[in-house]
Scaffold this active site. Structure first.
Site, mmCIF file in Angstrom:
data_model
loop_
_atom_site.group_PDB
_atom_site.id
_atom_site.type_symbol
_atom_site.label_atom_id
_atom_site.label_comp_id
_atom_site.label_asym_id
_atom_site.label_seq_id
_atom_site.Cartn_x
_atom_site.Cartn_y
_atom_site.Cartn_z
ATOM 1 N N ALA A 1 0.862 -1.117 -0.106
ATOM 2 C CA ALA A 1 0.055 -0.122 0.010
ATOM 3 C C ALA A 1 0.844 1.101 0.051
ATOM 4 O O ALA A 1 2.113 1.251 0.378
ATOM 5 C CB ALA A 1 -0.954 -0.006 1.108
ATOM 6 N N ASP A 2 0.426 2.335 -0.383
ATOM 7 C CA ASP A 2 0.938 3.761 -0.387
ATOM 8 C C ASP A 2 -0.043 4.653 -0.159
ATOM 9 O O ASP A 2 -1.144 4.564 -0.693
ATOM 10 C CB ASP A 2 1.669 4.023 -1.510
ATOM 11 C CG ASP A 2 2.599 5.175 -1.434
ATOM 12 O OD1 ASP A 2 3.653 5.129 -0.738
ATOM 13 O OD2 ASP A 2 2.310 6.113 -2.189
ATOM 14 N N THR A 3 0.225 5.859 0.529
ATOM 15 C CA THR A 3 -0.767 6.720 0.976
ATOM 16 C C THR A 3 -0.046 8.231 0.474
ATOM 17 O O THR A 3 1.156 8.246 0.702
ATOM 18 C CB THR A 3 -1.234 6.809 2.410
ATOM 19 O OG1 THR A 3 -1.795 5.530 2.790
ATOM 20 C CG2 THR A 3 -2.057 8.015 2.861
#
Length: 189
Positions: free
Chosen positions: A68-70
């Site tokens: 994941a990446d935000t």
């Protein structure tokens, strides 16, 4: 199915535990740079997929890799993690009285395929005084968080006027959308 989480984020690890998902942590260094032409959600989608690449050869047939990446998208600019206090102070000062998007992308990978998706939440800050920003940065040191803040911390309680969308997405993982996508991946096995 066996789940592999490729994230050092304590918040993402806790979300999986809260969802009742047993997982193994498998980390690999990742370059989080991206092509300059990417905009908005394209950026975390690209990075989440890039985080999966070094670990794909380690996957076994019954394993699902989760990356994941935000990032924050504000006034046409990607805002990542702050470099230091000054950078974080400037970012929060810019957010004061304005709205921005929090975009979290997730990639689910198996030996057979990858599925990537994202969620977007609109966050609106009230006016933040320099004293509020200094207090928050001094006491909470949010230097590991995109946008220089954690909604679940003090600044979220006193400084965020509203959100439109998933709260968990702002914390760093779109749990509801993840659950929906995970069910699809599991049903295809």
């Amino acid at each position: 199915m066996k789940y592999i989480l490729a994230s050092a984020s304590a918040r993402r690890q806790q979300f999986l535990k809260d969802l009742g998902i047993d997982f193994e942590l498998r980390l690999s260094p990742t370059n989080e740079s991206y092509p300059p032409e990417l905009q908005g959600a394209e950026i975390p989608m690209y990075i989440a997929q890039q985080k999966a690449i070094p670990l794909l050869p380690t996957l076994k047939k019954e394993e699902v890799l989760i990356t994941a990446d935000t990032l924050i998208w504000f006034e046409g600019e990607a805002i990542g993690k702050p470099k230091d206090y000054t950078d974080a102070f400037q970012t929060l000062s810019r957010f004061s009285g304005h709205s921005h998007e929090v975009i979290t992308a997730v990639c689910l990978a198996t030996t057979e395929k990858q599925v990537a998706f994202y969620d977007t939440t609109l966050v609106t800050f009230a006016t933040l005084t320099p004293e509020m920003i200094d207090y928050y940065l001094t006491h909470y040191q949010p230097y590991d968080k995109a946008g220089s803040y954690g909604i679940q911390e003090w600044i979220g309680a006193v400084g965020i006027r509203s959100i439109q969308g998933s709260y968990n997405n702002v914390v760093g993982f779109p749990t509801q959308l993840f659950w929906e996508q995970l069910k699809l991946v599991k049903s295809e096995k």
